[in-house]
Write a protein that holds these residues in place. Structure first.
Motif, mmCIF file in Angstrom:
data_model
loop_
_atom_site.group_PDB
_atom_site.id
_atom_site.type_symbol
_atom_site.label_atom_id
_atom_site.label_comp_id
_atom_site.label_asym_id
_atom_site.label_seq_id
_atom_site.Cartn_x
_atom_site.Cartn_y
_atom_site.Cartn_z
ATOM 1 N N ALA A 10 7.529 -0.936 5.477
ATOM 2 C CA ALA A 10 6.645 -0.063 6.252
ATOM 3 C C ALA A 10 5.202 -0.168 5.774
ATOM 4 N N ALA A 11 5.014 -0.300 4.460
ATOM 5 C CA ALA A 11 3.655 -0.448 3.924
ATOM 6 C C ALA A 11 3.131 -1.851 4.197
ATOM 7 N N PHE A 12 4.009 -2.841 4.130
ATOM 8 C CA PHE A 12 3.589 -4.227 4.322
ATOM 9 C C PHE A 12 3.015 -4.441 5.716
ATOM 10 N N VAL A 13 3.656 -3.908 6.754
ATOM 11 C CA VAL A 13 3.202 -4.173 8.123
ATOM 12 C C VAL A 13 1.883 -3.488 8.427
ATOM 13 N N ARG A 14 1.436 -2.594 7.580
ATOM 14 C CA ARG A 14 0.123 -1.963 7.736
ATOM 15 C C ARG A 14 -0.975 -2.746 7.023
ATOM 16 N N SER A 15 -0.593 -3.827 6.371
ATOM 17 C CA SER A 15 -1.538 -4.624 5.596
ATOM 18 C C SER A 15 -1.794 -5.956 6.302
ATOM 19 N N THR A 16 -2.517 -6.832 5.606
ATOM 20 C CA THR A 16 -2.718 -8.205 6.087
ATOM 21 C C THR A 16 -2.046 -9.181 5.124
ATOM 22 N N GLY A 17 -0.956 -8.729 4.537
ATOM 23 C CA GLY A 17 -0.247 -9.542 3.557
ATOM 24 C C GLY A 17 0.627 -10.613 4.195
ATOM 25 N N THR A 18 1.306 -11.353 3.324
ATOM 26 C CA THR A 18 2.172 -12.440 3.770
ATOM 27 C C THR A 18 3.493 -12.377 3.028
ATOM 28 N N LEU A 19 4.581 -12.475 3.771
ATOM 29 C CA LEU A 19 5.926 -12.476 3.196
ATOM 30 C C LEU A 19 6.593 -13.803 3.516
ATOM 31 N N TYR A 20 6.941 -14.537 2.465
ATOM 32 C CA TYR A 20 7.701 -15.774 2.615
ATOM 33 C C TYR A 20 9.144 -15.509 2.193
ATOM 34 N N SER A 21 10.096 -15.844 3.049
ATOM 35 C CA SER A 21 11.508 -15.693 2.718
ATOM 36 C C SER A 21 12.160 -17.071 2.756
ATOM 37 N N LEU A 22 12.644 -17.506 1.588
ATOM 38 C CA LEU A 22 13.163 -18.867 1.460
ATOM 39 C C LEU A 22 14.653 -18.852 1.136
ATOM 40 N N SER A 23 15.370 -19.780 1.717
ATOM 41 C CA SER A 23 16.801 -19.885 1.436
ATOM 42 C C SER A 23 17.293 -21.270 1.816
ATOM 43 N N LYS A 24 18.294 -21.742 1.101
ATOM 44 C CA LYS A 24 18.966 -22.987 1.440
ATOM 45 C C LYS A 24 20.223 -22.677 2.245
ATOM 46 N N GLU A 25 20.730 -23.703 2.917
ATOM 47 C CA GLU A 25 22.014 -23.562 3.588
ATOM 48 C C GLU A 25 23.136 -23.880 2.599
ATOM 49 N N GLY A 26 24.359 -23.620 3.009
ATOM 50 C CA GLY A 26 25.514 -24.000 2.200
ATOM 51 C C GLY A 26 25.913 -22.947 1.196
ATOM 52 N N ALA A 27 26.681 -23.381 0.170
ATOM 53 C CA ALA A 27 27.223 -22.458 -0.824
ATOM 54 C C ALA A 27 26.101 -21.753 -1.563
ATOM 55 N N GLY A 28 26.298 -20.450 -1.809
ATOM 56 C CA GLY A 28 25.313 -19.671 -2.551
ATOM 57 C C GLY A 28 24.072 -19.329 -1.763
ATOM 58 N N THR A 29 24.110 -19.533 -0.450
ATOM 59 C CA THR A 29 22.934 -19.276 0.365
ATOM 60 C C THR A 29 22.521 -17.801 0.307
ATOM 61 N N ALA A 30 21.213 -17.590 0.375
ATOM 62 C CA ALA A 30 20.673 -16.238 0.465
ATOM 63 C C ALA A 30 20.299 -15.912 1.907
ATOM 64 N N GLY A 31 20.799 -16.721 2.845
ATOM 65 C CA GLY A 31 20.472 -16.544 4.250
ATOM 66 C C GLY A 31 20.681 -15.146 4.788
ATOM 67 N N PRO A 32 21.808 -14.485 4.493
ATOM 68 C CA PRO A 32 21.984 -13.120 4.997
ATOM 69 C C PRO A 32 20.891 -12.166 4.540
ATOM 70 N N LEU A 33 20.444 -12.321 3.303
ATOM 71 C CA LEU A 33 19.396 -11.444 2.775
ATOM 72 C C LEU A 33 18.031 -11.809 3.358
ATOM 73 N N VAL A 34 17.802 -13.110 3.589
ATOM 74 C CA VAL A 34 16.561 -13.530 4.244
ATOM 75 C C VAL A 34 16.490 -12.931 5.643
ATOM 76 N N THR A 35 17.599 -13.013 6.368
ATOM 77 C CA THR A 35 17.643 -12.424 7.708
ATOM 78 C C THR A 35 17.426 -10.926 7.655
#
Length: 604
Positions: free
Chosen positions: A370-395
């Motif tokens: 909520a605070a981030f969208v009021r700013s001009t910041g940048t959020l990068y969310s990185l994840s690999k595919e396959g085993a151990g993926t953080a894809g669900p959390l990135v989404t």
């Protein structure tokens, strides 16, 4: 019988001139030009030498007098003729050099531009239209996202923009310049907050420097793609405030954990997702870390989540979880096992510091969407595919942030963000499998939340959203771009039909009994056939926008944009192989130019 053709986009009836006629017209003009030069040098020669001879004013009479020898040829005229020939040769050399320079910016497909949109046909993509929209809503900074430049002969093309209300979809294969020409320039020029997803570090390295100058930068990197240390953390359960959001969070875990195109069990997949949603809600209501959810999933008879749900007056969800716990052993084991697979990413020790506070002494700041969208910041969310993926959390993090922006827009004048927020969903089908994206796509544009979804192929989207979902996403995108590198016949055939046809005027000539006759007919030809679209050269893209005719554009990589120096400095600072990366980018740009020049030369 011989056949020739003139081409245009649409012709109502046969028209035009044959090649023989054009050839004779060319000879005529050449002859007249030579006669004109001869006329000039003879007159000047006699005038300079002051011969006093009566030089005819009629050029044809002058030529006749010279041939019959009744008019002398001055020596000065010879030098004048040599000078005129030298001047003509110099002009010809300059024209050839200029042509070679122009060839460097041309491609073998550029001829198709004459049959596609231009001028008023693409007015909705014009800079003037985008600026008008930005001024109407008081948006400061760039007028929109650059989608390319029109292909024009002999001069720089018109730059085209999507407005800050248009939703974008880019389909292009690997190494076709998706990041170089679209993702990076869009992020660097965005006037408000930016959310980006990717499975590579290139977006972070190239844009982190420029983005840090306008706002705070957050890099969510639980799989160490960019080797980022967890200097902040985000609690996924802060998003889970009720049953609806618990179900959404469970859906992200379910979509992100299954293989693309994998078949699901009609009962266990749904039951596992419902169980996971109930446990997520229980952990959120009791102030537990999200890792507690996986602990409960390993203990099928633990009824503590049921007690928490009842204590917080959520009886129906409590009964749902209790029903699974009290079900027969095999049925219960199947449901719990399915939910465990969905939440498997929580067992990754590298991921845990990013989503949990590490002890009482952990004073790292917590990310607040909520605070981030009021700013001009940048959020990068990185994840690999396959085993151990953080894809669900990135989404989950991406959705939580975008929904926070949507809530802010609902409270803002006109129901839209004052400064638009840009979302670059690179590798969306791999690292950000958001099931509801096609249904919500068009809605976000009216809220000032502009999304650029990047896919490597049509089928990649079908694997995530299904055929109907992918069609919905395509239709909901105001600006659709194809930049080559795809070999799917079905998609390319459909795109070829959308681009349309042009009319070719064919002429045939025949000779019979000493008489020559000609006939004309109109034939429709595809502007781009499937083979041409599959072989689309790097540096070109077909753009289809609402209210406009399809247009062929020259892509605009960051290396030739206004922020080239800032991007180079960012790569040099953050990319471990910075100089090599910059060199490869510049070399790639030169390779494209040289390849286009070679193709142009071969066509000539």
């Amino acid at each position: 019988m011989r056949q020739e053709a003139n081409t245009s986009n649409r012709r109502a009836q046969p028209a035009g001139s044959s090649s023989e006629s054009l050839m004779w017209v060319g000879f005529l003009f050449t002859g007249l030009a030579c006669l004109g030069v001869l006329y000039a040098v003879v007159h000047l020669g006699h005038k300079i030498e002051n011969t006093g001879a009566a030089v005819p004013a009629d050029p044809f009479a002058l030529l006749l007098e010279l041939v019959k020898g009744r008019l002398a040829w001055p020596g000065t005229s010879t030098w004048l003729l040599v000078a005129a020939a030298a001047l003509l040769l110099a002009v010809l050399v300059l024209w050839v050099v200029a042509g070679r320079k122009r060839a460097k910016s041309r491609s073998r497909v550029d001829h198709a531009a004459q049959y596609l949109g231009a001028g008023r046909d693409i007015e909705t993509l014009s800079e003037a239209n985008a600026r008008k929209f930005a001024e109407r809503f008081g948006i400061e900074g760039p007028v929109g996202v650059v989608v390319g430049e029109t292909i024009t002969r002999g001069k720089k093309g018109q730059r085209l923009f999507s407005s800050w209300e248009d939703m974008l979809l880019l389909i292009a294969g690997p190494r076709t310049g998706k990041s170089t020409s679209y993702a990076i320039p869009a992020m660097v020029e965005a006037p408000g907050a930016v959310v980006a997803t990717s499975n590579k570090r290139d977006l972070v390295d190239a844009t982190r420097g420029p983005r840090a100058e306008v706002g705070k930068v957050f890099v969510f990197d639980p799989q160490r793609i960019a080797l980022e240390e967890p200097s902040w953390w985000w609690n996924p359960l802060s998003y889970v405030t009720d049953e609806v959001k618990a179900a959404k969070m469970a859906e992200h875990f379910a979509a992100g954990s299954r293989e693309a195109g994998a078949k699901t069990d009609a009962y266990f997949d749904g039951a596992g997702k419902d169980l996971l949603a109930g446990l997520l809600l229980a952990a959120a209501l009791d102030g537990r870390p999200i890792t507690q959810v996986y602990t409960w999933l390993t203990r099928p008879t633990d009824d503590r989540p049921v007690e928490i749900l009842r204590d917080h007056d959520v009886p129906m969800i409590a009964d749902q979880v209790a029903g699974v716990i009290m079900s027969p052993d095999k049925q219960r084991g199947g449901v719990y096992g399915t939910a465990q697979k969905m939440a498997a990413c929580l067992t990754n020790r590298q991921i845990q510091p990013w989503i949990c506070r590490q002890g009482e002494d952990d004073d790292r700041p917590e990310f607040d969407p909520a605070a981030f969208v009021r700013s001009t910041g940048t959020l990068y969310s990185l994840s690999k595919e396959g085993a151990g993926t953080a894809g669900p959390l990135v989404t989950a993090l991406t959705v939580a942030t975008i929904e926070a922006a949507e809530e802010l827009a609902a409270q803002s004048p006109g129901g839209r963000l004052k400064q638009p927020m840009l979302g670059v969903l690179d590798e969306a089908a791999n690292v950000c499998r958001w099931n509801d994206l096609p249904s919500l796509y068009s809605h976000f544009g009216s809220r000032g939340i502009i999304l650029l979804t990047i896919l490597q192929s049509w089928s990649q989207g079908v694997e995530v959203w299904g055929d109907s979902g992918m069609k919905k996403l395509w239709s909901a995108s105001n600006v659709k771009m194809y930049a080559g590198g795809v070999s799917e016949e079905g998609f390319l055939k459909s795109l070829s039909e959308l681009v349309g046809d042009y009319d070719m005027v064919a002429r045939s000539a025949s000779v019979s009994d000493g008489k020559r006759s000609t006939s004309t007919s109109i034939q429709q030809r595809r502007i781009f056939d499937v083979a041409e679209l599959a072989a689309m050269p790097k540096g070109r893209a077909v753009v289809l926008a609402s209210g406009s005719r399809p247009v062929l554009v020259r892509t605009v990589p960051w290396m030739v944009g206004p922020h080239a120096d800032a991007v180079k400095a960012s790569i040099a600072r953050f990319d471990p192989q910075g100089q090599a990366t910059i060199g490869q980018a510049v070399e790639s740009l030169h390779d494209v130019a040289e390849a286009e020049a070679e193709r142009e030369e071969a066509e000539r």
